[in-house]
Write a protein that holds these residues in place. Sequence first.
Motif, PDB file in Angstrom:
ATOM      1  N   ARG A  85      66.276  51.549 -12.114  1.00 15.00           N
ATOM      2  CA  ARG A  85      67.271  50.900 -12.821  1.00 15.00           C
ATOM      3  C   ARG A  85      66.645  50.550 -14.196  1.00 15.00           C
ATOM      4  O   ARG A  85      67.302  50.060 -15.186  1.00 15.00           O
ATOM      5  CB  ARG A  85      67.534  49.598 -11.963  1.00 15.00           C
ATOM      6  N   GLY A  86      65.408  50.929 -14.313  1.00 18.86           N
ATOM      7  CA  GLY A  86      64.889  51.065 -15.712  1.00 18.86           C
ATOM      8  C   GLY A  86      64.122  49.848 -16.211  1.00 18.86           C
ATOM      9  O   GLY A  86      64.659  48.677 -15.787  1.00 18.86           O
ATOM     10  N   TRP A  87      62.829  49.924 -16.519  1.00 18.29           N
ATOM     11  CA  TRP A  87      62.042  48.967 -17.348  1.00 18.29           C
ATOM     12  C   TRP A  87      62.261  48.714 -18.669  1.00 18.29           C
ATOM     13  O   TRP A  87      62.462  49.953 -19.306  1.00 18.29           O
ATOM     14  CB  TRP A  87      60.636  49.315 -16.954  1.00 18.29           C
ATOM     15  N   SER A  88      62.322  47.646 -19.074  1.00 14.04           N
ATOM     16  CA  SER A  88      62.484  47.353 -20.519  1.00 14.04           C
ATOM     17  C   SER A  88      61.018  47.618 -21.161  1.00 14.04           C
ATOM     18  O   SER A  88      60.125  47.394 -20.475  1.00 14.04           O
ATOM     19  CB  SER A  88      63.134  46.054 -21.068  1.00 14.04           C
ATOM     20  N   GLU A  89      60.865  48.035 -22.418  1.00 16.69           N
ATOM     21  CA  GLU A  89      59.458  48.164 -22.894  1.00 16.69           C
ATOM     22  C   GLU A  89      58.874  46.968 -22.914  1.00 16.69           C
ATOM     23  O   GLU A  89      57.370  46.614 -22.656  1.00 16.69           O
ATOM     24  CB  GLU A  89      59.614  48.862 -24.533  1.00 16.69           C
ATOM     25  N   GLN A  90      59.429  45.758 -23.157  1.00 17.13           N
ATOM     26  CA  GLN A  90      58.832  44.509 -23.164  1.00 17.13           C
ATOM     27  C   GLN A  90      58.465  43.964 -21.943  1.00 17.13           C
ATOM     28  O   GLN A  90      57.003  43.657 -21.424  1.00 17.13           O
ATOM     29  CB  GLN A  90      59.724  43.247 -23.541  1.00 17.13           C
ATOM     30  N   ASP A  91      58.988  44.272 -20.629  1.00 15.96           N
ATOM     31  CA  ASP A  91      58.569  43.964 -19.451  1.00 15.96           C
ATOM     32  C   ASP A  91      57.481  44.895 -18.778  1.00 15.96           C
ATOM     33  O   ASP A  91      56.544  44.375 -18.159  1.00 15.96           O
ATOM     34  CB  ASP A  91      59.813  43.936 -18.362  1.00 15.96           C
TER      35      ASP A  91
END
Length: 252
Positions: A112-118
């Motif tokens: 589902r994809g990670w945000s760069e921030q997380d």
Amino acid sequence: MVGQANEGPEVLADPQHAEMTTHTVLSKLRELIVTGKIAPDTRLRAEALAEQLDVSRTPVRSALALLSAEGLVSYSVNRGYTVRPVTIRDIFDSIDVRATLEALACQQSVERGWSEQDLDQLANLSRQLRAIVDKGEWSETIEREWYEINRLFHRLIDRAAQNAVLRNTIRMTLIYPVLGDVARICPSVAAHVPQRYRQLSATVPDHIRESQLDHERVLEAIRAGDGIEAARLMSAHVLATKARLHAIATLR
């Protein structure tokens, strides 16, 4: 009573404050139960707990309901909430289930994809854990700090899966301590463990070093976008606790 005095409209009108208070109460009660400071079969009265913890009854009631879902307390119409006796077999079973659920969370977080921030936050938590391990010292304070950061590492992955059903189900497997070594601080396990394995080490224990290597491998797999490998690594990571307990426990 202190608990009644805090039950003003300004608290109830602030959902964010109420959620934070419930989380604090939940963490405190879970710690008291899993460490045996509240004995099995003890009746849990919201009014008395609210006064003891210096909060209103509302977050205590919410926390008791969550602890019931986690399996740490039971509820009956006649007795209300009581602390449920937890056996070492219960803990092994919860580890088995948690390994499967957290593996799924790893896989779904990648899909589902990670945000760069997380992802940066996950890497930062791993670096904090690595710093503790590399320093080499160990104490009750350091152990608690390590396990708290470890809890945040796992929780961030669970949240990144973007699956509320999965996240809530994982919460129901928390019947073993996440605040310290289960072999040392959980009475239902410690009763089966020889004294030498219940003593606090002055240096970082080997299982903590191995655990940190696991974290770094999981992080690497997530960064590489390999959800299947991340899931495999997470499952092995969680099950390592069960394997260690089996190795040192004198099961009767």
